[in-house]
Design a protein around this motif. Sequence first.
Motif, PDB file in Angstrom:
ATOM      1  N   ILE A 262      -3.995  -1.231  -9.390  1.00 33.90           N
ATOM      2  CA  ILE A 262      -5.087  -2.142  -8.598  1.00 33.90           C
ATOM      3  C   ILE A 262      -5.481  -1.112  -7.504  1.00 33.90           C
ATOM      4  CG2 ILE A 262      -5.055  -4.110  -7.409  1.00 33.90           C
ATOM      5  CD1 ILE A 262      -3.571  -6.037  -9.631  1.00 33.90           C
ATOM      6  N   LEU A 288     -10.125  -4.807 -14.057  1.00 34.38           N
ATOM      7  CA  LEU A 288     -10.048  -4.954 -12.668  1.00 34.38           C
ATOM      8  C   LEU A 288     -10.448  -6.570 -13.263  1.00 34.38           C
ATOM      9  CD1 LEU A 288     -11.346  -3.174  -9.887  1.00 34.38           C
ATOM     10  CD2 LEU A 288      -9.037  -4.188 -10.582  1.00 34.38           C
ATOM     11  N   ILE A 301      -6.436  -7.740  -5.637  1.00 32.33           N
ATOM     12  CA  ILE A 301      -7.572  -7.820  -6.057  1.00 32.33           C
ATOM     13  C   ILE A 301      -8.103  -7.902  -4.767  1.00 32.33           C
ATOM     14  CG2 ILE A 301      -9.810  -7.713  -7.704  1.00 32.33           C
ATOM     15  CD1 ILE A 301      -8.430  -8.243 -10.125  1.00 32.33           C
TER      16      ILE A 301
END
Length: 847
Positions: A262, A288, A301
């Motif tokens: 990530i 994502l 995120i």
Amino acid sequence: MAATISTHFSFTPHRLRQTVLSNSRSKAIRFPSTRTRRRMLVNPKFDAGSSLVARVCGDGGGSSDAFAHQSTSSIQNIEGKDGDNSSFGDGYVALFVRMLGLDQDPLDREQAVVALWKYSLGGKKQIDAIMQFHGCINLIVNLLTSDSTSTCEAAAGLLRLIASVNIYRDSVAGAGAMEEIIGLLSRPSLTPEVKEQCLCTLWNLSVDENFRVKIANSEVLPLIIKSLDDEDIKVKEAAGGVLSMLALSESSHEIMVEYGVIPKLAEALLKTDAEGSKVIRKEVKNALLEFAKNDYYRILIIEEGLVPVPMVGAHAYKSFRPSLHSWPSLPDGTEIEKTSKGPSRFGASELLLGLNVNGENLNVEEARINAIVGRTQQQFLARIGAIELEEETKSQPGNSSGWRLTLLPCMDGVARLILILELEDESAIARAAESIADASINEYMRISFKEAGAIKHLVKLLERDNDAIKIASTHALERLSLSNGVCHIIEAEGALRPLINTLKQKEISDTLLDKTLDLLARILDPTKEMRSKFYDGPINGSKGSSESVSRSDAANGFSGMSSHDSTSTTNSGVQMLDSAVISRLFEILKTSSLTLQRKAASILEFAAITSSVDTVDAANIESGLVAVFQQNVLKDTESDVKEEQPEQYALEVEEAGLAISAASRLLTKLLDSDCFRKRVDSAHFTVLLRKVLKSSIPVHCKDWVAACLVKLSSLSGFSKYFENPINVEVTLYETIPRLIEELKASFSPEAQEVAAVELNRIISEGVVDSTRAVASGGGIFLLVSLLEEGTARASEAALSILYNLSMDSENHPAIIAAGAVPALRRIVLAQRPQWTRALRLLRILPV
């Protein structure tokens, strides 16, 4: 494998060698005598180093729009203009497949695989011509182990194109291509061209979910993630494509996150267009967005500086009407003081003041600068109609509810969400409010939304008739109110009145009721002011953040909300809690879930402090409290849930304990009122709380139960000549378990010493069954560990407690099993100050 070639191709090795260049290291292929054959086999427009098409896949080998990777060059056919040229060039495929044989010269094998790679660029027809020789795929895979860079590149490139056809993907994987590519990528020195072809082959193989799982669980995954930092743009694109495909399998998310995918993906997406490519941004964003479907991964995120924003459609922004020809202000509504004597004829002074907000004469913090810049950019895009135009033309994955999302940098994402709140589309508004709630994960994000002006818009949405908007806006404000400073702003903006009006409604959903009680409990929390003194006050002689910001605003001409205004809004909130609201809260205590009961009790505690409960019927108050103290989960000690689902039972007991603790705290505050004490049945509550104290709710939930019982007993007037049974029960079921819990959970030797000394005092006073409570609570093992690991005072107290416990022979096995005998012997041999008591304890134990 060579025997699988059709028998009608007859040739000899000597004749075969004549078909290649005398210089066999060259990639250019020359056919005997005629230019026509050379032109048909190798099209001059194709070059091994040029941009290739990553995938041509689909059912039956056709192209698939879902997985097609468009490159800058279009697919070109190797066929010539004449129709018969294709079949004439296809006749040489068998020659080059034969040249792939293990018995051939390595240079000839290199020439053959290069020729076949260029020939396969023509499309599926040419790939079919190669794949009709069943053994050729194994020969191509074998070439991946070559020491020649050009051979490895050509073999990986050919496998890449073959794997782009659905019907051949299993054959490529079955021949061991994946394992060989993984080994090839593990080489320390690998050229970008070879790495690109290998990654693109994995990209094509990952179309199949079974292969995706295999790639994600192999040693190549860290290498793919590391390739996102490669200097070659093509390698980055290929790595992003592989990770985008792997993210489609939810089973692979956990291992990918463990390898740190990530942060790498977010870093690649946050780069500007000058530093990256559209292909990388597209693939990285898709990956994502797949991770964003999970609540925990979405938090990761957001922590990397990206905000999930709902896609509401470009048509929804047509209703946006920006305020024109107005005096400049900050996004949160803070006005800038006018210093000019008169307005400019053409409004130039207002314009220049707005443009100079980041000048040297104006000290504005970073959050406000980002809010101003983000608002300016998003409003400009809305005015020219450029928002979401690019995203709407591309297919993007949605979440479980069917909403489409996009990811924007924090500054743009926050401003975009505020902009959506100003639209007319109710569905878009609700989605934006939910996104604000999801994004408010830390103090930085909450301050960013506050500076961007989210509070005033969300408070206005509380008065809407749409339940979805009410729920979403209430949820967003509740998450924002976790910041103490933002909570004051929410209160100052007038959120109490619409919240209380919502609470008065009888027919509302449980979800809306839950969010409303959450926010009201946060705003009316009696400890909020005390927390603000600790968390927002000066630290090490420095000024608090809120104070410094307010002084900076005043110095720069910003007019904001003062502390006096906040206090006045709190007083008005007290006046809003009339008898109707309090009666409604007591009804919630009687009929709602454990969570709602706990929140309602917290709000009623605020009302009890303000003496607003005196106007409510005592019978209504008593029935509401009794309903909380008589929880079914505490009565059914032998229920099936406890046996079959112990985790669910423990969770229910925890929630019941929290609700009972809140109700006990409320009852304790109500007993301060003389009017309430005269109207309530204290004896009945004493009986109920004594049962609760003996129940299995967590120890930390019994503190207010014990405090309420002590207060009830003091009001009932026990004689000082007789022992109060309530005090004994409080000691056995609250004090001793709490002290044992402190011995177990505390890492501070000082805290353990205090707990041990207090426990020794209780046992020394001869409280009935106190030693049995210590033994049954698991205190023996903790006390034995204190003999050597604790402080001198703690060790002495532990030895004294163990000596008292040894008076009961039933405790002897537990004391010996805890390892007391070796510890006591060491104390005696070292002749520590308490060695005589240790010797007496050794003589008592059966050793």
